[in-house]
Design a protein around this motif. Structure first.
Motif, PDB file in Angstrom:
ATOM      1  N   ASP A  71       0.912  -1.254  -0.144  1.00  0.00           N
ATOM      2  CA  ASP A  71      -0.045   0.040   0.074  1.00  0.00           C
ATOM      3  C   ASP A  71       0.757   1.123   0.112  1.00  0.00           C
ATOM      4  O   ASP A  71       0.636   2.387  -0.739  1.00  0.00           O
ATOM      5  N   THR A  72       1.683   1.250   0.976  1.00  0.00           N
ATOM      6  CA  THR A  72       2.886   2.434   0.776  1.00  0.00           C
ATOM      7  C   THR A  72       3.593   2.506  -0.632  1.00  0.00           C
ATOM      8  O   THR A  72       3.568   3.717  -1.022  1.00  0.00           O
ATOM      9  N   ALA A  74       2.458   1.613  -3.398  1.00  0.00           N
ATOM     10  CA  ALA A  74       1.623   2.134  -4.416  1.00  0.00           C
ATOM     11  C   ALA A  74       1.116   3.641  -4.296  1.00  0.00           C
ATOM     12  O   ALA A  74       1.096   4.328  -5.256  1.00  0.00           O
ATOM     13  N   GLN A  75       1.003   4.192  -3.036  1.00  0.00           N
ATOM     14  CA  GLN A  75       1.188   5.527  -2.735  1.00  0.00           C
ATOM     15  C   GLN A  75       2.172   6.297  -3.565  1.00  0.00           C
ATOM     16  O   GLN A  75       1.955   7.100  -3.906  1.00  0.00           O
ATOM     17  N   ARG A  76       3.191   5.843  -3.141  1.00  0.00           N
ATOM     18  CA  ARG A  76       4.620   6.414  -3.737  1.00  0.00           C
ATOM     19  C   ARG A  76       4.710   6.554  -5.242  1.00  0.00           C
ATOM     20  O   ARG A  76       4.959   7.410  -5.824  1.00  0.00           O
ATOM     21  N   ASP A  78       1.772   6.200  -7.086  1.00  0.00           N
ATOM     22  CA  ASP A  78       0.943   7.188  -7.477  1.00  0.00           C
ATOM     23  C   ASP A  78       1.316   8.606  -7.355  1.00  0.00           C
ATOM     24  O   ASP A  78       1.159   9.510  -8.218  1.00  0.00           O
ATOM     25  N   ASN A  79       2.178   8.895  -6.305  1.00  0.00           N
ATOM     26  CA  ASN A  79       2.502  10.187  -6.179  1.00  0.00           C
ATOM     27  C   ASN A  79       3.646  10.615  -7.356  1.00  0.00           C
ATOM     28  O   ASN A  79       3.776  11.713  -7.801  1.00  0.00           O
ATOM     29  N   ASN A  82       1.570  11.436 -10.425  1.00  0.00           N
ATOM     30  CA  ASN A  82       0.739  12.664 -10.441  1.00  0.00           C
ATOM     31  C   ASN A  82       1.875  13.836 -10.457  1.00  0.00           C
ATOM     32  O   ASN A  82       1.430  14.909 -10.918  1.00  0.00           O
TER      33      ASN A  82
END
Length: 84
Positions: A71-72, A74-76, A78-79, A82
């Protein structure tokens, strides 16, 4: 074209555009994938002796083990996408 990078823990980085999947290491198919990569010499262990929490599959058939949660990661990822 810029190369976006993702920190996978302990100062290790991976090029974001090479990542196909970030998965949990718990399932039997992923365990087989890890073993096959180890046998081919295409396994990179970036856990520094800690428990493997994420498996990164790359487009060049390398498999990278990380101690960071999927999850961490995936957030990285995604960031990174973006910010581009």
């Amino acid at each position: 074209m810029t190369n976006n990078i993702i920190n996978i823990g302990f100062g290790n980085i991976v090029l974001a555009n090479r990542i196909l999947a970030i998965v949990s290491p718990e399932s039997a198919p992923i365990k087989r994938t890890i073993q096959e990569a180890r046998d081919k010499g295409k396994l990179v262990d970036a856990t520094y002796g800690r428990k493997t929490r994420a498996v990164i599959i790359t487009d060049c058939e390398y498999v990278i083990l990380s101690a960071i949660q999927p999850d961490t990661m995936a957030q990285r990822f995604d960031n990174t996408k973006n910010n581009n």
